[in-house]
Write a protein that holds these residues in place. Structure first.
Motif, PDB file in Angstrom:
ATOM      1  N   GLU A 122       0.830  -1.202   0.000  1.00  0.00           N
ATOM      2  CA  GLU A 122       0.000   0.000   0.000  1.00  0.00           C
ATOM      3  C   GLU A 122       0.874   1.266   0.000  1.00  0.00           C
ATOM      4  O   GLU A 122       0.590   2.220  -0.719  1.00  0.00           O
ATOM      5  N   ASP A 123       1.944   1.251   0.806  1.00  0.00           N
ATOM      6  CA  ASP A 123       2.878   2.387   0.828  1.00  0.00           C
ATOM      7  C   ASP A 123       3.492   2.603  -0.549  1.00  0.00           C
ATOM      8  O   ASP A 123       3.583   3.734  -1.042  1.00  0.00           O
ATOM      9  N   ILE A 124       3.919   1.508  -1.170  1.00  0.00           N
ATOM     10  CA  ILE A 124       4.558   1.588  -2.492  1.00  0.00           C
ATOM     11  C   ILE A 124       3.576   2.121  -3.528  1.00  0.00           C
ATOM     12  O   ILE A 124       3.925   2.994  -4.335  1.00  0.00           O
ATOM     13  N   ASP A 125       2.345   1.633  -3.495  1.00  0.00           N
ATOM     14  CA  ASP A 125       1.328   2.125  -4.435  1.00  0.00           C
ATOM     15  C   ASP A 125       1.065   3.611  -4.236  1.00  0.00           C
ATOM     16  O   ASP A 125       0.919   4.361  -5.201  1.00  0.00           O
ATOM     17  N   GLU A 126       1.015   4.032  -2.990  1.00  0.00           N
ATOM     18  CA  GLU A 126       0.764   5.441  -2.701  1.00  0.00           C
ATOM     19  C   GLU A 126       1.932   6.308  -3.179  1.00  0.00           C
ATOM     20  O   GLU A 126       1.725   7.369  -3.776  1.00  0.00           O
ATOM     21  N   LEU A 127       3.146   5.851  -2.947  1.00  0.00           N
ATOM     22  CA  LEU A 127       4.320   6.588  -3.431  1.00  0.00           C
ATOM     23  C   LEU A 127       4.321   6.661  -4.957  1.00  0.00           C
ATOM     24  O   LEU A 127       4.616   7.713  -5.531  1.00  0.00           O
ATOM     25  N   ARG A 128       3.998   5.555  -5.593  1.00  0.00           N
ATOM     26  CA  ARG A 128       3.927   5.518  -7.054  1.00  0.00           C
ATOM     27  C   ARG A 128       2.899   6.538  -7.554  1.00  0.00           C
ATOM     28  O   ARG A 128       3.146   7.270  -8.514  1.00  0.00           O
ATOM     29  N   LYS A 129       1.760   6.614  -6.873  1.00  0.00           N
ATOM     30  CA  LYS A 129       0.709   7.560  -7.246  1.00  0.00           C
ATOM     31  C   LYS A 129       1.216   9.000  -7.160  1.00  0.00           C
ATOM     32  O   LYS A 129       1.022   9.798  -8.080  1.00  0.00           O
ATOM     33  N   TYR A 130       1.909   9.337  -6.069  1.00  0.00           N
ATOM     34  CA  TYR A 130       2.445  10.695  -5.908  1.00  0.00           C
ATOM     35  C   TYR A 130       3.476  11.016  -6.984  1.00  0.00           C
ATOM     36  O   TYR A 130       3.486  12.127  -7.528  1.00  0.00           O
ATOM     37  N   ILE A 131       4.320  10.058  -7.291  1.00  0.00           N
ATOM     38  CA  ILE A 131       5.342  10.281  -8.324  1.00  0.00           C
ATOM     39  C   ILE A 131       4.696  10.472  -9.692  1.00  0.00           C
ATOM     40  O   ILE A 131       5.097  11.355 -10.453  1.00  0.00           O
TER      41      ILE A 131
END
Length: 125
Positions: A110-119
């Motif tokens: 979930e953290d990785i997906d959220e970071l990917r979304k921000y990027i």
């Protein structure tokens, strides 16, 4: 935006209380901090006075009490502190900081997906 002063870790604890609930009397700040730290009221009053001198907070007198309020926004403080952190530890470059965080922290999917979304949002402009 006001100039963001340098604030110590102890002063930051006072600021968090003022950001959360303002205007706030010194006695209320003291009540909160004496429950969560081993600081004496005199120490807390000293921290409040330092923040006043730095221009981080202001006050209004109400009878015998002073009501304190922030003169700087928490978001502006966090932004400034984050930039100083990146500059000091990573020469101002975000890429090594992000790589370090990803390599050294336990991230959930979930953290990785959220970071990917921000990027991706940043990439789109």
């Amino acid at each position: 935006m006001n100039q963001i002063p340098t604030i110590s870790e102890a002063e930051h604890q006072v600021m968090k209380i003022i950001w959360k609930d303002n205007p706030i009397m010194a006695s209320d700040i003291i009540n909160v901090l004496t429950k969560t730290t081993d600081w004496k009221p005199k120490t807390i009053k000293t921290l409040i006075n330092r923040l006043l001198k730095k221009g981080a907070i202001g006050f209004e007198k109400s009878g015998r009490e002073y009501n304190y309020y922030p003169l700087i926004e928490e978001a502006d403080f966090v932004k400034t502190e984050s930039r100083m952190f990146v500059k000091r530890l990573f020469g101002g470059s975000m890429k090594p900081m992000l790589v370090s965080m990803v390599e050294n922290e336990d991230l959930t999917l979930e953290d990785i997906d959220e970071l990917r979304k921000y990027i991706m949002e940043k990439k789109k402009g």
